[in-house]
Design an enzyme around this catalytic site. Structure first.
Site, PDB file in Angstrom:
ATOM      1  CD  GLU A 123      -3.782  -6.456   3.383  1.00  0.00           C
ATOM      2  OE1 GLU A 123      -4.707  -5.794   3.585  1.00  0.00           O
ATOM      3  OE2 GLU A 123      -2.405  -6.191   3.678  1.00  0.00           O
ATOM      4  CD  GLU A 148      -2.994  -1.746   2.063  1.00  0.00           C
ATOM      5  OE1 GLU A 148      -3.118  -0.435   3.446  1.00  0.00           O
ATOM      6  OE2 GLU A 148      -3.831  -1.951   1.983  1.00  0.00           O
TER       7      GLU A 148
END
Length: 718
Positions: free
Chosen positions: A309, A190
């Protein structure tokens, strides 16, 4: 030229006005279903826990063995180890700002030796094939920050040097040589959401991906390297500026050097009292299709995907509760069903749940969110030692799916909100259902193995919520051919026959992409694209996929023509109308008659109102050896409708009164002619629901648009 010129009226306005009837699912077990040649389920891609086999969070050797082997689960993902070693590495005494290779060799040997004595973990090394390692940008980006070891990394190249040597020095080939080196490197976790915090730009982070990829490949050419580990892929926001400034930029800068793309997909809401925003359904399809489409246009190939994820994300910290576990489970299961449809381009999918995660407790003692294990004392009325660890309801995810295996079989539903899939393994067939609707649904099961074998039993596993919004897992033997599936629930049915099932027919899917994407929508201005090189067969089907990003209240039902012939556009899509998102971003799936298709095809898409974009355009083609048993195409089914739009009088002459559905106080009404042109639009209320149609003549479709649904009814004006 194979075209049907007579479809214009017959199939366009055949409206299914109610979903209150039972849904129909058709499964053809004798037909192998392949996607670009892939048909057998690879569990190592889809059942991966977010941990390594030697993680200290395993409660015991016995617990680890039971969890991994009994549930047939693979490892995993790690973001902590590489980050910690990055920050503990000393500086090269002869090269300021660069890591000391000698120090890494010493520390790497200690790490390998530490693993060598963990002999109980060695038995699970065959389960680390999908293992992915990711760094943390806030602690690893070279922005002048000093590590605890006193090293300030000088540049992208200095960081890349650490990466390359980390995989050389800290890993072996298993057993006494050290842990098995991971197969996949996700450069950062991220990174773009942290770009401002770490004082850099999206472009610079993308360039770092290139530098790392080049350096790691020098010493480890067999590793798969990817990124960018997107946290919140809201491509449609700010009229797709998010897409242009994030994913498009990354693909333009680093796409050539990446072996795969990675991103995270979450249903979420900001607090337990706030509306829940679902990605599952059409939104996920739009995200994945857009990346695939631009990858084809820019790079000439569909890059594989690693979804590192996925699940449900509650942004506020709360004490352990079973409701949150259910929110996770429903997201995991529905999303998994969607991922299973892309087995040809998926490297891995990891539901985000941690074993214990004691490191994640906040200052108030509230534990980290989704955990597979909790302490007994976290729930009132615990027995025994309060520090003992037990499973949360999240373990049901792994237990529910543990038996799934086999070769995929052709299956379909007559409702986009009922996801379905099927697999054949010997004399057993696994039929999967997932309900995207917020209501229970009755489903009729039309399952055929087409060879006259005797059906011995049908075992049903139904994972759903009770009235307390807690997960309930029912298991029972099915008598008959229909089931009731709960709201947002998932069901696995095992059909057992007295002999092995033969798959002697096939449906082979190939996906094609248009020669353009991200086209702005202007009222009554056709968007024309080409989908070329389609290999059609005598028996076959096609599904046109239109990604749309539009403000709420704008039409989601365009006029679509294929090679000059208008085709019917369903009024339904996967999941809800996304009322709690800032705008709709999803995929419309539009059946295309096989007779219309040629090798090269022209597609035209026209909206009666302007605004927003068509984000992606692709087509799945299914080459079949025999016509499958199937429902009629969902030509104009409506979304989440248990009633029809009542019009009086009908036929009408000058005035029409609408009866609004129960609970609807206000709605937008459109009258659409046979060309799909919006000829009348009015906002009506329960006290003023009349339409003046005295200037109109002929057959029309009246559309009532609420926040959550689109309801249609035909109207004849004399």
């Amino acid at each position: 030229m194979r075209r049907l010129k007579i479809l214009i009226f017959i199939i366009l306005f055949t409206c299914a006005l109610s979903n209150s009837h039972a849904q129909e699912v058709f499964v053809n077990l004798n037909m192998k279903y392949s996607v670009n040649g892939v048909s057998e389920l690879d569990r190592s891609k889809f059942f991966i826990v977010h941990h390594s086999i030697d993680d200290s969070d395993w409660d015991s050797d016995e617990q680890r063995q039971s969890f991994l082997e009994d549930n047939d689960v693979y490892a995993g993902r790690s973001t902590g180890g590489i980050t910690w070693h990055f920050r503990q590495t000393a500086e090269d005494p002869d090269r300021a700002g660069w890591p000391s290779i000698g120090n890494m060799q010493t520390r790497g040997a200690a790490t390998r030796n530490d693993y060598a004595v963990k002999s109980s973990a060695h038995a699970f090394e065959d389960r680390v094939g999908p293992m992915v390692i990711a760094g943390q940008p806030s602690r690893m980006y070279p922005n002048g920050q000093e590590t605890p070891a006193g090293l300030v990394y000088e540049s992208h190249e200095a960081v890349a040097e650490f990466y390359a040597n980390f995989f050389s020095e800290f890993y072996g080939t298993g057993g006494n040589t050290g842990p098995v080196r991971p197969t996949y490197l996700e450069v950062f976790n991220e990174p773009f959401v942290k770009a401002n915090d770490i004082g850099t730009t999206v472009t610079s982070i993308s360039q770092l991906h290139n530098v790392v990829a080049d350096r790691v490949r020098q010493t480890h050419p067999d590793m798969w390297i990817g990124g960018y580990g997107a946290a919140h892929p809201a491509y449609e926001s700010n009229n797709f500026s998010h897409w242009n400034n994030r994913w498009k930029l990354f693909i333009d800068v680093a796409g050539d050097k990446m072996d795969f793309f990675s991103y995270h997909l979450y249903d979420n809401h900001s607090s337990r009292s706030a509306p829940q925003v679902r990605r599952k359904g059409s939104n996920i399809e739009a995200i994945m299709d857009m990346v695939e489409h631009y990858s084809m246009l820019r790079l000439g190939t569909r890059k594989p995907v690693y979804i590192t994820e996925f699940g449900y994300f509650l942004q506020e910290a709360v004490a352990y509760n079973k409701q949150s576990d259910w929110y996770q489970l429903r997201s995991y299961n529905s999303m998994l069903m969607q991922f299973l449809e892309r087995q040809d381009v998926i490297f891995g999918t990891i539901p985000f749940m941690i074993l214990k995660a004691e490191w994640g407790r906040n200052e108030d003692g509230i534990p980290y969110g989704p955990r597979i294990m909790r302490q007994k004392k976290e729930v009132e009325g615990f027995e025994g030692n309060g520090d003992d660890w037990v499973y949360t309801d999240l373990v049901k995810y792994w237990e529910f799916w543990k038996d799934l295996k086999g070769v995929r079989a052709e299956s379909r539903s007559d409702n986009f909100d009922i996801l379905t899939d099927a697999y054949v393994d010997g004399n057993k067939a696994y039929v999967l259902l997932s309900n995207l609707s917020f209501e229970d649904q009755e489903v009729n099961l039309n399952v055929s193995e087409n060879t006259g074998r005797n059906l011995a039993s049908i075992t049903v596993s139904h994972l759903h919520a009770n009235d307390q919004i807690e997960a309930v897992w029912d298991q029972f033997e099915l008598e008959g051919s229909s089931v009731q599936i709960g709201a947002e629930a998932t069901m696995l049915l095992i059909y057992e026959y007295d002999d092995a099932i033969t798959q002697n027919e096939e449906s082979a899917e190939t996906k094609y992409f248009a020669d353009n994407y991200l086209r702005p929508i202007n009222a009554n201005d056709p968007i024309s694209v080409n989908i070329n090189g389609v290999a059609t067969t005598e028996i076959g089907e096609a599904m046109l996929r239109l990604g749309l990003g539009r403000d709420h209240g704008l039409s989601l039902k365009p006029v679509v023509s294929v090679n000059g012939v208008r085709i019917a556009v369903p009024s339904n899509w996967r999941g809800d109308a996304q009322p709690d998102r800032s705008r709709f971003f999803g995929v419309l799936e539009v059946p295309v008659p096989n007779q219309l298709l040629e090798t090269d095809n022209t597609i035209e898409i026209t909206f009666s109102d302007g605004g927003g974009h068509v984000s992606s355009i692709s087509m799945q083609y299914f080459a079949q050896t025999v016509e499958p048993n199937k429902p009629e195409p969902p030509l104009s089914t409506t979304n989440l409708v248990a009633h029809k739009l009542e019009l009086y009088p009908n036929p009408a002459q000058s005035t029409v009164r609408l009866t609004l559905p129960k609970g609807v106080k206000e709605a937008l009404v459109r009258v659409v002619d046979m060309r799909g042109v919006n000829v009348l639009e009015k906002r009506v209320t329960e006290n003023n629901s009349f339409l003046n149609v005295k200037n109109l003549t002929g057959l029309y479709v009246v559309q009532l648009v609420t926040e959550k649904e689109l309801i249609e009814s035909k109207l004849l004006i004399e």
